[in-house]
Motif scaffolding. Structure first.
Motif, PDB file in Angstrom:
ATOM      1  N   GLY A 105       0.804  -1.211   0.000  1.00 15.04           N
ATOM      2  CA  GLY A 105       0.000   0.000   0.000  1.00 15.04           C
ATOM      3  C   GLY A 105       0.839   1.264   0.000  1.00 15.04           C
ATOM      4  N   GLN A 106       1.903   1.279   0.800  1.00 14.61           N
ATOM      5  CA  GLN A 106       2.779   2.452   0.836  1.00 14.61           C
ATOM      6  C   GLN A 106       3.439   2.675  -0.520  1.00 14.61           C
ATOM      7  OE1 GLN A 106       5.486   1.813   4.099  1.00 14.61           O
ATOM      8  NE2 GLN A 106       3.920   2.147   5.653  1.00 14.61           N
ATOM      9  N   LEU A 288      11.583  16.694  11.593  1.00 17.44           N
ATOM     10  CA  LEU A 288      10.697  17.492  10.749  1.00 17.44           C
ATOM     11  C   LEU A 288      11.501  18.343   9.770  1.00 17.44           C
ATOM     12  CD1 LEU A 288       8.089  18.700  13.398  1.00 17.44           C
ATOM     13  CD2 LEU A 288       7.669  17.096  11.530  1.00 17.44           C
ATOM     14  N   ALA A 289      12.578  18.962  10.272  1.00 16.86           N
ATOM     15  CA  ALA A 289      13.427  19.771   9.396  1.00 16.86           C
ATOM     16  C   ALA A 289      14.063  18.918   8.314  1.00 16.86           C
ATOM     17  CB  ALA A 289      14.505  20.475  10.228  1.00 16.86           C
ATOM     18  N   GLY A 290      14.516  17.732   8.682  1.00 15.36           N
ATOM     19  CA  GLY A 290      15.103  16.829   7.693  1.00 15.36           C
ATOM     20  C   GLY A 290      14.101  16.400   6.641  1.00 15.36           C
ATOM     21  N   ALA A 291      12.841  16.128   7.068  1.00 26.93           N
ATOM     22  CA  ALA A 291      11.803  15.729   6.115  1.00 26.93           C
ATOM     23  C   ALA A 291      11.498  16.854   5.143  1.00 26.93           C
ATOM     24  CB  ALA A 291      10.540  15.308   6.866  1.00 26.93           C
ATOM     25  N   LEU A 292      11.472  18.103   5.636  1.00 23.77           N
ATOM     26  CA  LEU A 292      11.197  19.239   4.771  1.00 23.77           C
ATOM     27  C   LEU A 292      12.293  19.403   3.721  1.00 23.77           C
ATOM     28  CD1 LEU A 292       9.637  21.807   3.987  1.00 23.77           C
ATOM     29  CD2 LEU A 292      10.933  23.023   5.767  1.00 23.77           C
ATOM     30  N   VAL A 293      13.543  19.391   4.154  1.00 27.91           N
ATOM     31  CA  VAL A 293      14.659  19.580   3.230  1.00 27.91           C
ATOM     32  C   VAL A 293      14.743  18.422   2.235  1.00 27.91           C
ATOM     33  CG1 VAL A 293      17.167  19.716   3.065  1.00 27.91           C
ATOM     34  CG2 VAL A 293      15.960  21.028   4.819  1.00 27.91           C
ATOM     35  N   ASP A 294      14.610  17.188   2.737  1.00 27.27           N
ATOM     36  CA  ASP A 294      14.674  16.025   1.848  1.00 27.27           C
ATOM     37  C   ASP A 294      13.517  16.032   0.854  1.00 27.27           C
ATOM     38  OD1 ASP A 294      16.928  15.220   3.190  1.00 27.27           O
ATOM     39  OD2 ASP A 294      15.924  13.680   4.377  1.00 27.27           O
ATOM     40  N   VAL A 416      -2.188  19.210  12.692  1.00 24.12           N
ATOM     41  CA  VAL A 416      -2.325  19.792  11.369  1.00 24.12           C
ATOM     42  C   VAL A 416      -0.911  20.051  10.862  1.00 24.12           C
ATOM     43  CG1 VAL A 416      -3.154  21.759  10.029  1.00 24.12           C
ATOM     44  CG2 VAL A 416      -4.521  20.876  11.935  1.00 24.12           C
ATOM     45  N   VAL A 417      -0.607  19.527   9.675  1.00 25.48           N
ATOM     46  CA  VAL A 417       0.741  19.643   9.111  1.00 25.48           C
ATOM     47  C   VAL A 417       0.630  20.237   7.716  1.00 25.48           C
ATOM     48  CG1 VAL A 417       2.834  18.414   8.430  1.00 25.48           C
ATOM     49  CG2 VAL A 417       1.539  17.641  10.418  1.00 25.48           C
ATOM     50  N   GLY A 418       1.400  21.302   7.452  1.00 25.38           N
ATOM     51  CA  GLY A 418       1.328  21.951   6.144  1.00 25.38           C
ATOM     52  C   GLY A 418       2.693  22.359   5.629  1.00 25.38           C
ATOM     53  N   VAL A 419       2.812  22.389   4.305  1.00 25.19           N
ATOM     54  CA  VAL A 419       4.030  22.876   3.650  1.00 25.19           C
ATOM     55  C   VAL A 419       3.612  23.889   2.591  1.00 25.19           C
ATOM     56  CG1 VAL A 419       6.008  22.300   2.195  1.00 25.19           C
ATOM     57  CG2 VAL A 419       5.341  20.768   4.063  1.00 25.19           C
ATOM     58  N   PRO A 433       3.911  23.652  -7.772  1.00 23.78           N
ATOM     59  CA  PRO A 433       2.572  23.060  -7.849  1.00 23.78           C
ATOM     60  C   PRO A 433       2.130  22.452  -6.518  1.00 23.78           C
ATOM     61  CG  PRO A 433       4.160  21.563  -8.813  1.00 23.78           C
ATOM     62  CD  PRO A 433       4.925  22.809  -8.449  1.00 23.78           C
ATOM     63  N   PHE A 434       0.833  22.411  -6.320  1.00 24.40           N
ATOM     64  CA  PHE A 434       0.300  21.778  -5.113  1.00 24.40           C
ATOM     65  C   PHE A 434       0.724  20.312  -5.009  1.00 24.40           C
ATOM     66  CE2 PHE A 434      -2.964  25.223  -4.888  1.00 24.40           C
ATOM     67  CZ  PHE A 434      -2.782  25.550  -3.555  1.00 24.40           C
ATOM     68  N   GLU A 435       0.836  19.635  -6.166  1.00 22.49           N
ATOM     69  CA  GLU A 435       1.186  18.216  -6.128  1.00 22.49           C
ATOM     70  C   GLU A 435       2.530  17.991  -5.441  1.00 22.49           C
ATOM     71  OE1 GLU A 435      -1.865  18.790  -9.165  1.00 22.49           O
ATOM     72  OE2 GLU A 435       0.043  19.795  -8.756  1.00 22.49           O
ATOM     73  N   ALA A 436       3.497  18.890  -5.677  1.00 21.05           N
ATOM     74  CA  ALA A 436       4.806  18.762  -5.036  1.00 21.05           C
ATOM     75  C   ALA A 436       4.687  18.977  -3.531  1.00 21.05           C
ATOM     76  CB  ALA A 436       5.795  19.759  -5.651  1.00 21.05           C
ATOM     77  N   LEU A 437       3.886  19.963  -3.125  1.00 20.61           N
ATOM     78  CA  LEU A 437       3.702  20.221  -1.697  1.00 20.61           C
ATOM     79  C   LEU A 437       2.952  19.064  -1.036  1.00 20.61           C
ATOM     80  CD1 LEU A 437       2.722  24.011  -1.835  1.00 20.61           C
ATOM     81  CD2 LEU A 437       4.982  23.006  -1.469  1.00 20.61           C
ATOM     82  N   ASP A 438       1.951  18.502  -1.734  1.00 17.72           N
ATOM     83  CA  ASP A 438       1.237  17.334  -1.217  1.00 17.72           C
ATOM     84  C   ASP A 438       2.204  16.199  -0.914  1.00 17.72           C
ATOM     85  OD1 ASP A 438      -1.129  18.699  -1.590  1.00 17.72           O
ATOM     86  OD2 ASP A 438      -1.694  17.613  -3.400  1.00 17.72           O
ATOM     87  N   ALA A 439       3.109  15.954  -1.852  1.00 15.92           N
ATOM     88  CA  ALA A 439       4.056  14.847  -1.692  1.00 15.92           C
ATOM     89  C   ALA A 439       4.981  15.077  -0.507  1.00 15.92           C
ATOM     90  CB  ALA A 439       4.873  14.675  -2.980  1.00 15.92           C
ATOM     91  N   ILE A 440       5.407  16.324  -0.288  1.00 12.76           N
ATOM     92  CA  ILE A 440       6.283  16.601   0.851  1.00 12.76           C
ATOM     93  C   ILE A 440       5.519  16.392   2.161  1.00 12.76           C
ATOM     94  CG2 ILE A 440       7.685  18.358   1.993  1.00 12.76           C
ATOM     95  CD1 ILE A 440       8.152  19.644  -0.752  1.00 12.76           C
ATOM     96  N   VAL A 441       4.297  16.922   2.229  1.00 12.77           N
ATOM     97  CA  VAL A 441       3.491  16.755   3.443  1.00 12.77           C
ATOM     98  C   VAL A 441       3.284  15.272   3.750  1.00 12.77           C
ATOM     99  CG1 VAL A 441       1.222  17.143   4.467  1.00 12.77           C
ATOM    100  CG2 VAL A 441       2.323  18.973   3.193  1.00 12.77           C
ATOM    101  N   ASN A 442       3.068  14.479   2.703  1.00 13.03           N
ATOM    102  CA  ASN A 442       2.764  13.053   2.892  1.00 13.03           C
ATOM    103  C   ASN A 442       3.932  12.292   3.501  1.00 13.03           C
ATOM    104  OD1 ASN A 442       0.852  10.880   2.538  1.00 13.03           O
ATOM    105  ND2 ASN A 442       2.201  10.107   0.931  1.00 13.03           N
ATOM    106  N   THR A 443       5.158  12.822   3.368  1.00 14.04           N
ATOM    107  CA  THR A 443       6.329  12.134   3.936  1.00 14.04           C
ATOM    108  C   THR A 443       6.510  12.435   5.417  1.00 14.04           C
ATOM    109  OG1 THR A 443       7.892  13.931   3.428  1.00 14.04           O
ATOM    110  CG2 THR A 443       7.500  12.284   1.711  1.00 14.04           C
ATOM    111  N   ILE A 444       5.788  13.405   5.935  1.00 13.38           N
ATOM    112  CA  ILE A 444       5.968  13.830   7.325  1.00 13.38           C
ATOM    113  C   ILE A 444       5.001  13.045   8.202  1.00 13.38           C
ATOM    114  CG2 ILE A 444       5.870  15.778   8.936  1.00 13.38           C
ATOM    115  CD1 ILE A 444       6.521  17.585   6.524  1.00 13.38           C
ATOM    116  N   ARG A 445       5.496  12.002   8.829  1.00 16.42           N
ATOM    117  CA  ARG A 445       4.658  11.115   9.634  1.00 16.42           C
ATOM    118  C   ARG A 445       5.278  10.896  11.015  1.00 16.42           C
ATOM    119  NH1 ARG A 445      -0.241  11.097   7.302  1.00 16.42           N
ATOM    120  NH2 ARG A 445      -0.015  11.038   5.053  1.00 16.42           N
TER     121      ARG A 445
END
Length: 445
Positions: A105-106, A288-294, A416-419, A433-445
């Motif tokens: 699934g992932q 969180l900082a590492g997830a944002l940069v990566d 609530v988590v946003g990029v 694009p929003f799609e790129a921001l969606d993908a970054i947010v999705n990695t932050i778990r």
């Protein structure tokens, strides 16, 4: 598939003419899927019209996840009492099967996201029986049926995936049988790009019987699929069916072949951890900082990004932008910035905002609280329901610090988590694009 469905299929097979199929269970399960499709199509034009009204705005996905409001508005007559716990995973799965299903699934969600889709889950009283991947003992493989929204095109597709274990049927014959090659409206082509990975590409026009009085010839629906053998005779079958009955589907069989190859067949799955009944804790600031940069680096190849150690969090009401009238979130919101160079030279400031919920888990995700935490009274917002506990807000600032922000309202996790992104040295919104921001947010778990 429940026993009544299986029994009905056998009765249909006994009543029909012609020799018995050579692919056994494969044929039965495929026929069962077709039968469910026919049953769903029979809801009629009124239901289709209701669904279309809900999905006319691309930001509102068709999401059947025990959300009675959406279903009732669509005229499907579903309710909490009717749907019950029908979306829960089968209770006869082993721990290993659960772990494999979670791993598949992932990988699938990431692959669908990579081709521009936003995955989501649904179920109703006509099936599927479970959310996400699950092991189907009767079919002898892992199965999946959800949906994906493609914001760039406004398309909605039903996503079906089967991972079939080997049997005694020759692989090529079996793949063509599963795809129903040779049937009217089905066009199959063997992809010879990589001869080491047998790949069958399928384009189909499927006829659904929707309101026979208004559509005596049925409704024509485009379907795209790919079947790929991934070692030892295991076949991954990925199918996208256009879901809004508009007659267009931009996703190609070649893209679906890539999705199929992303399923990690044969890999060891991590062990399933014991269910944690405690409170979910967001990763610490360094993570969180590492997830944002990566995430920035992954979504923008060639980007120049700062070191994660240089990314620091602070209260949102102590930032320069907040003083200018840019309201990131509510009390308790914390914000971190990462200045990067993307798209061959564009200077962009990315920011990560996190806000704890006052009442985590209460009532699941819904539009009003999600937009409240995203501060949508100050911005233009589009809301999407991703699942029972997660809402997605696409927030657009046009006056102060113009730019997009993707915000997930995670009711069950309590956060609530946003990029977001804004231009440096320019008053124009960045080309992010929003799609790129969606993908970054999705990695932050």
């Amino acid at each position: 598939m429940n026993p009544d469905d299986m029994r009905g299929l056998f009765n249909e097979a006994l009543d029909g003419a012609g020799p018995a199929p050579t692919s056994g269970t494969d044929h039965i399960v495929t026929a069962g899927r077709r039968r469910v499709l026919r049953r769903r199509a029979a809801v009629g034009a009124g239901a289709i019209a209701g669904i279309a009204a809900l999905t006319a705005a691309v930001a509102i996905p068709l999401a059947f996840s025990g959300r009675p409001g959406l279903l009732d508005a669509a005229g499907l007559g579903n309710s909490e009492e009717e749907s019950g716990d029908s979306c829960e995973a089968p209770d006869d799965q082993t721990d290993e099967q659960k772990a494999v299903a979670a791993m598949y699934g992932q990988a699938l969600d990431a692959a669908v996201t990579a081709i521009g889709g936003t995955p989501g889950g649904y179920c109703d009283d006509s099936g599927p029986n479970y959310d996400g991947f699950y092991f189907d003992a009767e079919a002898g493989g892992y199965r999946y049926e959800e949906f994906a929204i493609f914001r760039a095109t406004g398309e909605h597709a039903t996503v079906r995936v089967d991972v079939w274990e080997p049997n005694d049927i020759e692989t090529a014959v079996r793949m063509e049988s599963l795809a129903e090659c040779g049937d009217p409206g089905v066009e199959c082509t063997w992809d010879e790009t990589d001869e080491t990975v047998p790949t069958l590409l399928v384009e189909e026009t499927r006829t659904l019987n929707v309101d026979a009085e208004e559509n005596p010839d049925g409704v024509q629906v485009p379907v795209r699929a790919a079947l790929v053998e991934l070692g030892g005779g295991v076949i991954v079958h990925v199918e996208f069916e256009e879901g809004q009955r508009k007659g267009t589907l931009s996703t190609t069989p070649e893209q679906l072949a890539g999705v199929a190859q992303a399923i990690p067949v044969g890999q060891d799955a991590p062990e399933v951890e014991e269910e944690d009944t405690g409170t979910y804790t967001l990763p610490d600031d360094a993570a969180l900082a590492g997830a944002l940069v990566d995430g920035i680096a992954a979504q923008f190849p060639g980007a120049v990004v700062p070191d994660a150690a240089d990314v620091e969090f602070g209260p949102h009401d102590q930032t320069e932008a907040y003083a200018e009238g840019y309201y990131y979130g509510n009390d308790g919101t914390r914000v971190a910035y990462a200045d990067a160079t993307v798209n061959g030279g564009e200077q962009v400031r990315f920011f990560l905002q996190v806000t704890p919920l006052e009442s985590p888990g209460d009532g699941g995700a819904s539009q009003e609280p999600a937009e409240h935490y995203a501060n949508c009274s100050y911005f233009t917002c589009d809301y999407s329901q991703l699942d029972d506990s997660t809402g997605l807000v696409h927030r657009t600032s046009t006056d102060v610090r113009p730019g997009p922000t993707s915000i997930e309202f995670r009711a069950s996790d309590g956060w609530v988590v946003g990029v977001g992104a804004e231009s440096l040295g320019s008053t124009e919104a960045p080309s992010v694009p929003f799609e790129a921001l969606d993908a970054i947010v999705n990695t932050i778990r």
